[in-house]
Design a protein around this motif. Structure first.
Motif, PDB file in Angstrom:
ATOM      1  N   GLN A  60       0.668  -1.154   0.104  1.00 47.39           N
ATOM      2  CA  GLN A  60      -0.094  -0.007   0.024  1.00 47.39           C
ATOM      3  C   GLN A  60       1.006   1.249   0.066  1.00 47.39           C
ATOM      4  OE1 GLN A  60      -3.453   0.203  -0.036  1.00 47.39           O
ATOM      5  NE2 GLN A  60      -4.219  -1.827   0.368  1.00 47.39           N
ATOM      6  N   LYS A  61       1.859   1.277   0.851  1.00 46.65           N
ATOM      7  CA  LYS A  61       2.842   2.262   0.835  1.00 46.65           C
ATOM      8  C   LYS A  61       3.225   2.344  -0.454  1.00 46.65           C
ATOM      9  CE  LYS A  61       6.393   3.929   3.881  1.00 46.65           C
ATOM     10  NZ  LYS A  61       7.776   3.593   3.193  1.00 46.65           N
ATOM     11  N   ARG A  62       3.917   1.525  -1.093  1.00 48.27           N
ATOM     12  CA  ARG A  62       4.603   1.584  -2.554  1.00 48.27           C
ATOM     13  C   ARG A  62       3.349   2.073  -3.619  1.00 48.27           C
ATOM     14  NH1 ARG A  62       7.841   3.133  -5.718  1.00 48.27           N
ATOM     15  NH2 ARG A  62       8.078   1.965  -7.425  1.00 48.27           N
ATOM     16  N   ALA A 119       0.966   4.295  -3.024  1.00 48.85           N
ATOM     17  CA  ALA A 119       0.759   5.493  -2.756  1.00 48.85           C
ATOM     18  C   ALA A 119       2.103   6.342  -3.606  1.00 48.85           C
ATOM     19  CB  ALA A 119       0.958   6.120  -1.370  1.00 48.85           C
ATOM     20  N   GLU A 120       3.304   5.871  -3.504  1.00 49.03           N
ATOM     21  CA  GLU A 120       4.340   6.319  -4.326  1.00 49.03           C
ATOM     22  C   GLU A 120       4.260   6.253  -5.720  1.00 49.03           C
ATOM     23  OE1 GLU A 120       7.576   4.435  -0.892  1.00 49.03           O
ATOM     24  OE2 GLU A 120       7.679   3.957  -3.000  1.00 49.03           O
ATOM     25  N   LEU A 121       3.380   5.179  -6.200  1.00 52.85           N
ATOM     26  CA  LEU A 121       3.299   5.036  -7.703  1.00 52.85           C
ATOM     27  C   LEU A 121       2.128   6.100  -8.075  1.00 52.85           C
ATOM     28  CD1 LEU A 121       3.347   1.106  -7.720  1.00 52.85           C
ATOM     29  CD2 LEU A 121       4.907   2.528  -9.156  1.00 52.85           C
ATOM     30  N   ASP A 172       1.748   8.833  -6.787  1.00 53.07           N
ATOM     31  CA  ASP A 172       2.054  10.175  -6.708  1.00 53.07           C
ATOM     32  C   ASP A 172       2.944  10.474  -7.871  1.00 53.07           C
ATOM     33  OD1 ASP A 172       3.044  12.487  -5.353  1.00 53.07           O
ATOM     34  OD2 ASP A 172       5.016  11.755  -5.151  1.00 53.07           O
ATOM     35  N   LYS A 173       3.470   9.335  -8.281  1.00 55.06           N
ATOM     36  CA  LYS A 173       4.446   9.330  -9.487  1.00 55.06           C
ATOM     37  C   LYS A 173       3.797   9.688 -11.032  1.00 55.06           C
ATOM     38  CE  LYS A 173       7.984   6.324 -11.590  1.00 55.06           C
ATOM     39  NZ  LYS A 173       8.498   5.142 -11.319  1.00 55.06           N
ATOM     40  N   ASP A 189      -2.525  13.865  -3.491  1.00 53.76           N
ATOM     41  CA  ASP A 189      -3.005  13.486  -2.083  1.00 53.76           C
ATOM     42  C   ASP A 189      -2.914  11.836  -2.377  1.00 53.76           C
ATOM     43  OD1 ASP A 189      -3.787  13.341   0.234  1.00 53.76           O
ATOM     44  OD2 ASP A 189      -5.624  14.375   0.207  1.00 53.76           O
ATOM     45  N   PRO A 190      -1.879  11.098  -2.861  1.00 53.68           N
ATOM     46  CA  PRO A 190      -2.207   9.659  -3.115  1.00 53.68           C
ATOM     47  C   PRO A 190      -2.721   9.076  -1.812  1.00 53.68           C
ATOM     48  CG  PRO A 190       0.334  10.538  -3.167  1.00 53.68           C
ATOM     49  CD  PRO A 190      -0.764  11.541  -3.020  1.00 53.68           C
ATOM     50  N   THR A 191      -2.017   9.145  -0.742  1.00 57.38           N
ATOM     51  CA  THR A 191      -2.403   8.305   0.483  1.00 57.38           C
ATOM     52  C   THR A 191      -3.907   8.306   0.924  1.00 57.38           C
ATOM     53  OG1 THR A 191      -0.324   9.140   1.386  1.00 57.38           O
ATOM     54  CG2 THR A 191      -1.433   7.905   3.049  1.00 57.38           C
ATOM     55  N   ALA A 249      -0.394   3.662 -13.294  1.00 55.58           N
ATOM     56  CA  ALA A 249       0.362   3.344 -12.241  1.00 55.58           C
ATOM     57  C   ALA A 249       0.276   1.870 -11.907  1.00 55.58           C
ATOM     58  CB  ALA A 249      -0.072   3.985 -10.924  1.00 55.58           C
TER      59      ALA A 249
END
Ligand SMILES: Nc1ncnc2c1ncn2[C@@H]1O[C@H](COP(=O)(O)OP(=O)(O)OP(=O)(O)O)[C@@H](O)[C@H]1O
Ligand SMILES: [Mg+2]
Lengths: 335, 357
Positions: free
Chosen positions: B145-147, B149-151, B153-154, B159-161, B182
C-alpha cells in the motif's frame, strides 16, 4: 448511515401503523367471528351476548381499535382467546417466533451455501453438463410447491427410511434447557450436545423444503451475475495484471456478482416467511406459521394481530439490514 | 497463402541487437468454417527495448485483437491464434496459462481504452494497485500500500495516501487512467501495451496523459506499443509506426519518414485527417472516404481498393505483398501497395485538397 437508519425506522413505524389499521379492520370483517368460533354448536344467544360484552366486541370498531392501540404501545397486545386461552398474545409470539427464525435461517443458509458456488461454476462452464443440470434443477426448484416438496421429503426420509424425525422441533423427553427458544443455540450455550444434534436433525427436512425456492432464485441470479461480470473490462484488467485465478474469482468477480444476490435475498424474506407457514404445518414445527393457522381457525384476534405485525416488523428490519449490507459491499451506494 | 512472403520480407533487428518483442505472422481467426473471420492476418513487427512502436488504423482493423493476442487475453474459446510472439527470447504463445500469468503484469503490462470500466468499482484504488505488487513482488499488504501511494504520486495523482481508500467513481477520468498507468507500471515491466489510452478522455486530458506516458517510458526504459486510430498521437510519441488495414500491416516506417512521405494512400488519408488548428473543434474526422464495410477480401486484391483514390486495374486482381520500399525514403520501410503515393498529399495547396469530401 445513522440518519438513513433512523429515517427508515420512522418510515417503518408509519408503515406498521397503517398495517395495524388495515389488519384490524380486515380481521373483523372476516365471516364467522370469534364468538361462533369459540362457542361452536353449544352457543345460545345469551351466552354469545355475554361473551361479546366480555371481549368488548359490542363497541364500534374505531373504539375497539383505539383500545387496542392504547394497550399495544404499552406492550400489551391482549390475551389469546384461542387455543392459548389466557396467555398474553405477545408470549405466544416470543415462544414460537425463534422456531420460525431458526427454520428460515437454516433454509437461507442451505440455499446460499449451495446456490452461490454452483451458480459460479455453472457460469464458468456455461452450456456444460453441470450448468444445464443445475438450470433444470433450479427450474424444478421454483416450480414444485413447497408443501408438496415438504411432504415428499417427509415421506421418504422420515416415514420410509426413518433417517430423520418426521415432525416437531425436539424429541419429547430429551434433556434440554430452553433459554432463548432457539433450540440449537440453547443447546450449544448449555453444551448439551445431544440436544443440539437432536434439534439439528429436526431442522434438516423442513429447512431443506423451505430452501428450495431461495436456492433456485439465488442460483439463477448468481449464475447470470457471474456471466455478466466475467465480460467486464475490470476482469480483463485483473487478468492483464497476472493475478491468480483465486484473486480474480474472489475479489474481482464474486464481489461484484454478489451485489444483485444480496438484493434478491432481501426480497426473498417475505416469500420465506410465507413458505415457513406451509412447511411448519407439514412438519408440525411449532413456529408462528402453525400458530397463525390455528389462530385463523379460531379467530384469535390478539394472537393474529401480534403475529402479523411482528412478521411485518421482521420483514422491514431484514430489508433494512440488506440495504446496509448493500452499502457495505458497493461503495457507490450512499445511504 | 500469398501473404506468407511477409515473413521473409521482414527486415529483422532494425536498430541492430535482439528485439525485446518479435511478432511473426500473428494470425487470429474468430469462428470456424464458412463463418470464420480473420481479424489479424500474418502481422509481423518488432519492438526494441525502450522503443515506442505505434499500431495505427481505423476501428475494426485488428489493433486490439493484436494486443490481446500478445497478452493472451483473448476469450478462451471461439478463436484460433497462430504465428509466434517471442518476448525476450521466449515464445509466449507456447507458454502455459500459469507461466503466462507470471509474466503478465510483471514483464508485460497493458492499459485499456475506457478507464472507468477498466477499474473494479467495488475495490479501493490502493488495493487495485497493491495487488500487482503483492502478486509479483511478494510484498505484504502494508508495504504494498505504501508503494502504491508512491506510484500514484509518480503518475501525478494528488494526495495519494488519501486516494488509496477511495473508489474509482470518486476519481475523474484522467485520474482513473493515471491510476491504471500506475498499476501497469508498478512492477516496472519491460513492455507496456497502451490500447487507445486517451480515446475516452477530454482533449486537454489526452495531452496530459500522453505526456505522462512519454515521460514514464523514457525514464524507465520501458518499451511501448501505442495503439491508436489517431496519427496525431503517434506524432509526438512513436519511434516507428505500423499502419494496419483490414487485419494486415499496409505500411511500416519510422515516424519522421512516415510523416514526410506517406506512401500508402490509406496512410495519406489518415495524415490528411489529423485536426489542424485552423479547423473547428469536435468535428468527427473521417480519415478516408467510405468505411471498412466497403472492403473486399484480401484474397481478391487490395482490401482498401474500393476506397482508394489511387486505385489502378491490378489492385482488384492481385493481392499486394508487404515488401521493402524505396530505401531513399527511409530505412527499413515496408509497403503493401501497387500504386503508392509519389508525393506528400499535405504538400499540396489546401485548395486542391479533397480528403473526406
Ligand atoms: N471476440 C470476438 N469475436 C468475434 N470477432 C471479434 C472479437 N473481437 C474482435 N472481433 C473482430 O475483430 C475485428 C478487429 O477488432 P479489434 O477490436 O481488434 O479492432 P480495433 O482495431 O481495436 O478497433 P477499435 O478502434 O474500434 O478498438 C473486428 O472486426 C471485430 O469485430
Ligand atoms: Mg480496439
Amino acid at each position: 448511515m445513522l440518519r438513513f437508519i433512523v429515517r427508515r425506522l420512522l418510515q417503518a413505524l408509519i408503515a406498521l401503523f397503517v398495517l395495524s389499521v388495515l389488519l384490524f379492520a380486515w380481521l373483523r370483517s372476516l365471516p364467522g367471528g370469534v364468538v361462533s368460533a369459540l362457542l361452536g354448536e353449544r352457543g345460545t344467544p345469551e351466552s354469545a351476548a355475554k361473551l361479546r360484552a366480555q371481549l368488548g366486541l359490542d363497541d364500534p370498531i374505531p373504539v375497539q381499535y383505539w383500545r387496542f392501540l392504547e394497550r399495544a404501545v404499552q406492550g400489551d397486545f391482549g390475551v389469546s382467546n384461542g387455543v392459548y386461552r389466557g396467555q398474553p398474545a405477545l408470549d405466544v409470539f416470543t415462544q414460537r417466533f425463534p422456531a420460525t427464525i431458526e427454520l428460515s435461517f437454516f433454509a437461507i443458509l442451505i440455499a446460499l451455501t449451495f446456490a452461490i458456488p454452483l451458480g459460479y461454476f455453472a457460469a464458468r462452464r456455461r452450456g456444460g453438463v453441470l450448468d444445464t443440470g443445475s438450470v433444470v434443477f433450479s427450474l424444478v426448484g421454483v416450480a414444485v410447491p413447497v408443501f408438496f416438496l415438504a411432504y415428499v421429503l417427509k415421506y421418504l426420509f422420515a416415514v420410509r427410511w426413518g433417517l430423520l424425525p418426521p415432525s416437531g422441533r425436539q424429541t419429547v423427553g430429551i434433556n434440554a434447557t430452553h433459554i432463548t427458544n432457539f433450540y440449537v443455540l440453547d443447546a450449544l450455550m448449555t453444551r448439551e450436545w445431544d440436544a443440539a444434534w437432536d434439534a439439528l436433525k429436526h431442522l434438516v427436512l423442513p429447512a431443506l423444503a423451505l430452501s428450495s425456492i431461495p436456492f433456485a432464485v439465488v442460483f439463477r441470479i448468481t449464475r447470470a451475475a457471474v456471466i455478466d461480470v466475467m465480460d467486464e473490462d475490470y476482469v480483463r484488467t485483473a487478468r492483464a495484471k497476472g493475478l491468480t485465478a483465486r484473486t480474480i474469482r474472489g475479489r474481482h468477480i464474486m464481489r461484484n456478482a454478489l451485489i444483485p444476490v444480496v438484493t434478491i435475498v432481501g426480497l426473498q424474506i417475505g416469500a420465506l416467511l410465507a413458505g415457513a407457514v406451509l412447511t411448519e404445518k407439514v412438519f408440525a414445527f411449532q413456529g408462528i406459521g402453525q400458530a397463525l393457522a390455528i389462530g385463523f381457525e379460531l379467530r384469535d384476534y390478539p394472537v393474529l394481530q401480534v403475529l402479523i405485525m411482528m412478521a411485518a416488523l421482521i420483514y422491514i428490519v431484514v430489508n433494512l439490514l440488506v440495504d446496509i449490507a448493500y452499502a457495505v459491499i458497493d461503495p457507490r451506494v450512499r445511504l | 497463402m500469398t501473404t506468407q512472403a511477409s515473413t521473409t520480407a521482414y527486415p529483422s533487428g532494425a536498430g541492430g541487437g535482439e528485439p525485446l518483442l518479435s511478432v511473426r505472422d500473428l494470425t487470429v481467426t474468430f469462428g470456424r468454417g464458412g463463418r470464420a473471420f480473420t481479424a489479424v492476418d500474418h502481422v509481423s513487427f518488432d519492438v526494441q527495448p525502450g522503443q515506442t512502436v505505434g499500431l495505427v488504423g481505423e476501428s475494426g482493423c485488428g489493433k486490439s485483437v493484436t494486443s490481446l493476442a500478445i497478452m493472451q487475453l483473448l476469450p478462451s474459446r471461439g478463436n484460433t491464434v497462430s504465428g509466434t510472439v517471442s518476448f525476450a527470447g521466449e515464445d509466449l504463445l507456447s507458454l502455459s496459462d500459469a507461466q503466462m500469468r507470471d509474466r503478465r503484469g510483471r514483464d508485460l503490462a497493458m492499459i485499456f481504452q475506457d478507464p472507468l470500466s477498466s477499474l473494479n468499482p467495488v475495490v479501493p484504488l490502493g488495493t487495485q494497485v497493491a495487488e500487482v505488487l503483492q502478486r509479483h513482488k511478494g510484498m505484504k499488504n502494508a508495504p504494498a500500500q505504501k508503494r502504491a501511494a508512491e506510484l500514484l504520486d509518480k503518475v501525478g495523482i494528488p494526495d495519494p495516501t488519501r486516494r488509496l481508500k477511495e473508489y474509482p467513481h470518486q476519481l475523474s477520468g484522467g485520474m482513473r487512467q493515471r491510476a491504471l498507468i500506475a498499476m501497469a507500471l508498478a512492477c516496472e515491466p519491460r513492455l507496456l501495451i497502451a490500447d487507445e489510452p486517451t480515446t475516452a478522455l477530454d482533449v486537454t486530458i489526452q495531452a496530459q496523459i500522453l505526456a505522462l506516458l512519454k515521460e514514464l517510458v523514457q525514464d524507465s526504459g520501458t518499451a511501448l506499443i501505442m495503439i491508436t486510430h489517431d496519427l496525431g498521437v503517434v506524432a509526438g510519441l512513436c519511434d516507428e509506426v505500423n499502419v494496419l488495414y483490414g487485419g494486415r500491416i499496409v505500411e511500416r516506417a519510422g515516424r519522421h519518414d512516415l510523416f514526410a512521405r506517406p506512401r500508402h494512400p490509406y496512410t495519406g488519408g489518415l495524415l490528411a485527417s489529423i485536426p489542424r488548428l485552423t479547423e473547428e473543434r469536435g468535428r468527427r474526422l473521417t480519415p478516408v472516404p467510405g468505411s471498412v464495410a466497403d472492403n473486399i477480401p484480401w484474397d481478391h486484391g487490395c482490401a482498401f481498393a474500393p476506397r482508394c483514390a489511387s486505385e489502378i486495374g491490378v489492385c482488384r486482381e492481385r493481392t499486394p505483398e508487404l515488401v521493402p520500399d524505396r530505401p531513399e525514403l527511409g530505412a527499413d520501410r515496408l509497403l503493401r501497395c501497387h500504386n503508392p503515393l509519389e508525393s506528400n498529399p499535405l504538400d499540396d495547396a489546401p485548395t486542391t485538397e479533397e480528403s473526406g469530401a
